[in-house]
Scaffold this motif. Structure first.
Motif, mmCIF file in Angstrom:
data_model
loop_
_atom_site.group_PDB
_atom_site.id
_atom_site.type_symbol
_atom_site.label_atom_id
_atom_site.label_comp_id
_atom_site.label_asym_id
_atom_site.label_seq_id
_atom_site.Cartn_x
_atom_site.Cartn_y
_atom_site.Cartn_z
ATOM 1 N N LYS A 154 -1.587 -1.228 -6.800
ATOM 2 C CA LYS A 154 -0.145 -0.924 -6.806
ATOM 3 C C LYS A 154 0.591 -1.802 -5.803
ATOM 4 O O LYS A 154 1.670 -2.303 -6.081
ATOM 5 C CB LYS A 154 0.080 0.553 -6.431
ATOM 6 N N LYS A 155 -0.012 -1.947 -4.618
ATOM 7 C CA LYS A 155 0.605 -2.736 -3.552
ATOM 8 C C LYS A 155 0.798 -4.186 -4.005
ATOM 9 O O LYS A 155 1.882 -4.743 -3.862
ATOM 10 C CB LYS A 155 -0.294 -2.666 -2.310
ATOM 11 N N ASN A 156 -0.238 -4.766 -4.580
ATOM 12 C CA ASN A 156 -0.151 -6.161 -5.016
ATOM 13 C C ASN A 156 0.869 -6.344 -6.127
ATOM 14 O O ASN A 156 1.552 -7.364 -6.189
ATOM 15 C CB ASN A 156 -1.527 -6.676 -5.457
ATOM 16 N N MET A 157 0.982 -5.313 -6.987
ATOM 17 C CA MET A 157 1.939 -5.377 -8.079
ATOM 18 C C MET A 157 3.365 -5.454 -7.519
ATOM 19 O O MET A 157 4.188 -6.244 -7.979
ATOM 20 C CB MET A 157 1.803 -4.121 -8.945
ATOM 21 N N ILE A 158 3.630 -4.623 -6.515
ATOM 22 C CA ILE A 158 4.963 -4.594 -5.888
ATOM 23 C C ILE A 158 5.262 -5.924 -5.185
ATOM 24 O O ILE A 158 6.339 -6.494 -5.346
ATOM 25 C CB ILE A 158 5.095 -3.391 -4.911
ATOM 26 N N ILE A 159 4.284 -6.447 -4.449
ATOM 27 C CA ILE A 159 4.486 -7.716 -3.734
ATOM 28 C C ILE A 159 4.769 -8.850 -4.726
ATOM 29 O O ILE A 159 5.651 -9.684 -4.511
ATOM 30 C CB ILE A 159 3.278 -8.043 -2.819
ATOM 31 N N LYS A 160 4.054 -8.834 -5.850
ATOM 32 C CA LYS A 160 4.247 -9.848 -6.890
ATOM 33 C C LYS A 160 5.679 -9.799 -7.427
ATOM 34 O O LYS A 160 6.330 -10.827 -7.584
ATOM 35 C CB LYS A 160 3.275 -9.575 -8.041
ATOM 36 N N LYS A 161 6.139 -8.563 -7.697
ATOM 37 C CA LYS A 161 7.501 -8.369 -8.216
ATOM 38 C C LYS A 161 8.526 -8.907 -7.223
ATOM 39 O O LYS A 161 9.485 -9.571 -7.604
ATOM 40 C CB LYS A 161 7.788 -6.872 -8.431
#
Ligand code: NI
Length: 174
Positions: A154-161
């Protein structure tokens, strides 16, 4: 008062630990007023100096929803001296993570020792939204963001966005 630029994750400064202040002087008070104005303008209910690129242990908070009667809290060198065992969950957002929200579980109550706007040492017992807000902001001073409590995925998904948003905001049309 001047509004300052709020740093957006990913930014290495947001991951740094801030240092305590030796004293609260006029320069500190000016900075706190700038932080408050920046927070109101954003708009948000809390801001740590880290978020405007100043690695000092200073937080401003105002959880009142009343536009007329503002009730700002200026917290210098805040130190959480008690965390309750019982917890509460709030959907948190952050001015450094625009448009991102997640449910975060934290101790429901906390007690805080801090220095106020006038340089006096104070204690504060907080629960509800204020307790969560204090813990969120103290985390900023230690280089911690609310996404650090989520799964790696989830964390990586948010950072990517956020990275994508950042890149597109740098585009210019001439
Ligand atoms: Ni935040």
């Amino acid at each position: 008062m001047t509004t300052r630029k709020i740093l957006i994750e990913p930014d290495p400064i947001l991951r740094k630990k801030s240092s305590p202040l030796q004293k609260v002087d006029d320069q500190t008070r000016k900075l706190m007023k700038d932080m408050l104005e920046t927070m109101y303008k954003a708009p948000g209910i809390g801001l740590a100096a880290t978020q405007i690129g100043i690695l000092k242990r200073i937080i401003v908070i105002d959880i009142s929803k009343n536009e007329e009667k503002k009730t700002p809290l200026f917290l210098v060198n805040p130190e959480i001296i008690f965390r309750s065992k019982n917890t509460s969950v709030y959907e948190e957002g952050c001015l450094s993570l625009p448009g991102q929200f997640a449910e975060i579980e934290r101790p429901a109550e906390c007690h805080l020792k801090y220095i106020n706007f006038d340089g006096k040492t104070k204690e504060l017992k907080a629960d509800g939204l204020l307790s969560t807000c204090i813990q969120h902001e103290v985390d900023h001073l230690n280089g911690i963001l609310f996404i650090d409590y989520l799964s790696k995925l989830k964390k990586n998904m948010i950072i990517k966005k956020l990275l994508k948003q950042k890149k597109s905001s740098q585009r210019i049309v001439v």
